[in-house]
Design an enzyme around this catalytic site. Structure first.
Site, PDB file in Angstrom:
ATOM      1  N   ASP A 182       0.987  -1.178  -0.075  1.00  0.00           N
ATOM      2  CA  ASP A 182       0.121   0.081   0.121  1.00  0.00           C
ATOM      3  C   ASP A 182       0.923   1.089  -0.053  1.00  0.00           C
ATOM      4  O   ASP A 182       1.604   1.442   0.923  1.00  0.00           O
ATOM      5  CB  ASP A 182      -0.889   0.155   1.385  1.00  0.00           C
ATOM      6  CG  ASP A 182      -1.798   1.178   1.411  1.00  0.00           C
ATOM      7  OD1 ASP A 182      -1.541   2.259   0.928  1.00  0.00           O
ATOM      8  OD2 ASP A 182      -2.933   0.968   1.286  1.00  0.00           O
ATOM      9  N   HIS A 183       1.029   1.936  -1.270  1.00  0.00           N
ATOM     10  CA  HIS A 183       2.261   2.879  -1.147  1.00  0.00           C
ATOM     11  C   HIS A 183       1.820   3.847  -0.452  1.00  0.00           C
ATOM     12  O   HIS A 183       2.959   4.730   0.038  1.00  0.00           O
ATOM     13  CB  HIS A 183       2.442   3.204  -2.568  1.00  0.00           C
ATOM     14  CG  HIS A 183       1.357   4.262  -3.245  1.00  0.00           C
ATOM     15  ND1 HIS A 183       0.237   4.136  -3.698  1.00  0.00           N
ATOM     16  CD2 HIS A 183       1.393   5.766  -3.137  1.00  0.00           C
ATOM     17  CE1 HIS A 183      -0.402   5.046  -3.979  1.00  0.00           C
ATOM     18  NE2 HIS A 183       0.372   6.126  -3.600  1.00  0.00           N
ATOM     19  N   HIS A 245      -5.718   2.773   1.405  1.00  0.00           N
ATOM     20  CA  HIS A 245      -4.830   4.046   1.774  1.00  0.00           C
ATOM     21  C   HIS A 245      -5.894   4.611   2.886  1.00  0.00           C
ATOM     22  O   HIS A 245      -5.019   5.082   3.791  1.00  0.00           O
ATOM     23  CB  HIS A 245      -4.773   5.188   0.593  1.00  0.00           C
ATOM     24  CG  HIS A 245      -4.301   4.382  -0.572  1.00  0.00           C
ATOM     25  ND1 HIS A 245      -3.430   3.651  -0.587  1.00  0.00           N
ATOM     26  CD2 HIS A 245      -4.457   4.718  -1.946  1.00  0.00           C
ATOM     27  CE1 HIS A 245      -2.926   3.199  -1.815  1.00  0.00           C
ATOM     28  NE2 HIS A 245      -3.771   3.903  -2.857  1.00  0.00           N
TER      29      HIS A 245
HETATM   30  C1  BG6 Z   1      -3.605   4.847  -6.258  1.00  0.00           C
HETATM   31  C2  BG6 Z   1      -4.888   4.872  -7.187  1.00  0.00           C
HETATM   32  O1  BG6 Z   1      -3.640   3.762  -5.357  1.00  0.00           O
HETATM   33  O2  BG6 Z   1      -3.250   6.043  -5.663  1.00  0.00           O
HETATM   34  C3  BG6 Z   1      -4.909   6.280  -7.948  1.00  0.00           C
HETATM   35  O3  BG6 Z   1      -5.302   3.744  -7.459  1.00  0.00           O
HETATM   36  C4  BG6 Z   1      -4.522   7.615  -7.031  1.00  0.00           C
HETATM   37  O4  BG6 Z   1      -6.275   6.270  -8.261  1.00  0.00           O
HETATM   38  C5  BG6 Z   1      -3.313   7.172  -6.405  1.00  0.00           C
HETATM   39  O5  BG6 Z   1      -4.340   8.346  -8.032  1.00  0.00           O
HETATM   40  C6  BG6 Z   1      -2.903   8.340  -5.410  1.00  0.00           C
HETATM   41  O6  BG6 Z   1      -1.851   8.116  -5.037  1.00  0.00           O
HETATM   42  P1  BG6 Z   1      -0.785   9.317  -4.762  1.00  0.00           P
HETATM   43  O7  BG6 Z   1       0.415   8.926  -3.874  1.00  0.00           O
HETATM   44  O8  BG6 Z   1      -0.516  10.341  -5.727  1.00  0.00           O
HETATM   45  O9  BG6 Z   1      -1.815  10.166  -3.526  1.00  0.00           O
END
Ligand code: BG6
Length: 492
Positions: A182-183, A245
């Protein structure tokens, strides 16, 4: 020193590899964090030589990494670890080419039969089960060294599909060998929540319903569906952002202090938060959860199309591009504290932020005289600003009794850039630290919370609110708070 390892990337010619994985590997290498013999084997459908693959890797680094390639000898050393094997991942026979490449390198590095292997599935999620099964069938998972699998979300599209997928993966990789990314958990300031809470005597005593009035979590984006309509129009914001997230950030804010800073202890505490998260019945969901979809509007001075007019989106789509909700964590610490969450595409700003709103002082003395004094806020900015600040009320310099809000600030990324989420997550997977990866129990409980909401919406038992692109979402998302005497705090 990291142990020697081979990283096999499925989907090595795809977007994730180019935008995130190669740049992250390069930054780790540049910063001396990949300091052992390592090998990267890229796997893709189309044929290419190792040289061509290395050139592509270089291009993607120059386009997407925080720092470009400047030192040629350093580049050559890095690039010489990259190899390529073409394979149709549906065909188990074609894994032999990958295996041969891996084994040749292991032999050359003197770790034949005991090489450590890491498999990154940067491919469509409906291939996760096939590939993990084929990895086993082909013998690629047979090694006396360690083996690990890294996968990205989405893990299924509801609880039962996630469970089926998990069972399939378990045939080849144990839970301890499965790294679910989960980044958001790789973001510096998300990781910092734990430190902020458990390394400061200032906050922990206040961190409960006794002193906290409410918590707000925002993850807003200005982009629309981009070229991902095929995925997104099926998924929607609830599955795309909330199931993973947003709930991860909620867990980090709410968890009890772990007994030790060990992966299992931290996962245990996070899971307890999800167990305490109030699950809404289908007939009450409309009172707590708002869904929205963007219509046309202006973003950065440009008129943008409505969601239903985007390429590959069903013109009658009922998919939500926005979710706001009032959540409750029904345990002793958080009894009665509303957790407001919101996330959406095509909103006014790109921002990820958590606001802890403390209870107000009793209404006498200063508050009595000057009623528009704001409460103390602790704001944790995750993106684009990384840092935190606290608002306090202080005497306006030179005045007799005027009070002015002041802020104490800390900026995490002001001096120099901080690592990208993928840098720290890849490094953790390489050293075998699962702390900032999602445990199966987290995935399953998150789905169990999400599923009834999804069902209610699929059956059209709650309204769809439309919001203008470039706004902060539909009016209903503001009413969700107004009814409780609260409001969304402006993004800092
Ligand atoms: C991803 C989603 O997990 O997270 C995307 O699939 C979203 O839809 C993205 O744009 C947002 O990530 P960050 O790091 O740019 O907030």
């Amino acid at each position: 020193k990291t142990e020697p390892f081979t990283l096999v990337i499925f989907g090595a010619t795809g977007d994730l590899s180019k935008r995130k994985l190669f740049p992250a590997l390069f930054m780790l290498f540049k910063n001396g964090l990949l300091n052992s013999d390592f090998t990267i084997v890229g796997v893709g459908r189309s044929e290419r030589t190792a040289e061509k693959f290395r050139m592509e890797v270089r291009d993607s680094i120059n386009q997407f990494a925080r720092l470009q390639v400047t030192d040629e000898s350093q580049w050559n050393e890095f690039a010489s670890r990259f190899f390529y094997a073409a394979a149709d991942v549906n065909n188990p026979v074609q894994y032999q080419g990958i295996k041969k490449t891996v084994e040749e390198r292991e032999q050359a590095l003197g770790v034949k039969g005991k090489g450590n292997r890491l498999f990154y599935l940067a491919i469509a999620p409906d291939l996760f089960a096939t590939v993990s099964l084929n990895l086993k069938k082909s013998g690629l998972t047979e090694t006396a060294g360690w083996k690990r699998l890294i996968i990205e979300k989405p893990i299924g599209h509801d609880y039962s599909s996630a469970k089926v997928l998990n069972e399939q993966i378990k045939q080849s990789f144990t839970e301890k060998e499965t790294y679910r990314i989960d980044h958001y958990l790789g973001k510096e300031m998300v990781q910092n929540i734990e430190v902020l809470r458990f390394a400061n005597s200032l906050f922990e005593p206040l961190w409960s319903h006794h002193f906290i009035e409410s918590v707000q979590i925002t993850a807003s984006e200005t982009v629309g569906v981009e070229d991902r309509a095929n995925y997104y129009d099926e998924a929607g914001a609830l599955r795309d952002m909330v199931q993973n997230h947003i709930l991860q950030m909620l867990m980090m804010v709410c968890m009890e202090p772990p007994s030790r800073l060990k992966t299992e202890a931290i996962h245990d505490e996070k899971v307890k938060v999800l167990r305490s998260l109030r699950r809404y019945q289908e007939d009450e969901i409309g009172n707590y959860v708002v869904r929205g979809q963007y219509v046309t509007g202006v973003i950065n001075g440009k008129q943008v199309p409505a969601y239903r007019d985007e390429k590959n989106v069903n013109p009658e789509s009922r998919t939500e591009t926005f979710v706001a909700a009032r959540l409750y964590v029904d345990n002793l610490r958080w009894a009665g504290v509303p957790f407001y969450i919101r996330t959406g595409k095509r909103m006014a700003e790109k921002a990820t932020e958590i606001v802890i709103q403390f209870k107000e002082m009793p209404k006498n003395l200063y508050f009595n005289k000057n009623n528009d004094l704001g409460p103390n806020l602790l704001v944790i900015s995750i993106h684009p600003m990384e840092g935190m600040y606290m608002t306090l009320n202080a005497k306006k310099p030179g005045s007799v009794d005027e009070i002015t809000p002041v802020a104490m600030e800390f900026c995490n990324n002001c001096e120099e850039g901080t690592p990208e989420a993928y840098e720290s997550l890849l490094h953790d997977a390489i050293i075998g630290d699962q702390t900032f990866f999602t445990h199966w129990e987290e995935v399953s409980l998150a789905w169990k919370f999400i599923d009834p909401i999804r069902r209610t919406w699929d059956q059209e038992k709650a309204p769809m609110e439309f919001y203008e692109s470039g706004s902060w979402g539909p009016q209903a998302a503001h009413e969700l708070l107004a009814g409780q005497g609260h409001k969304w705090w402006p993004i800092s």
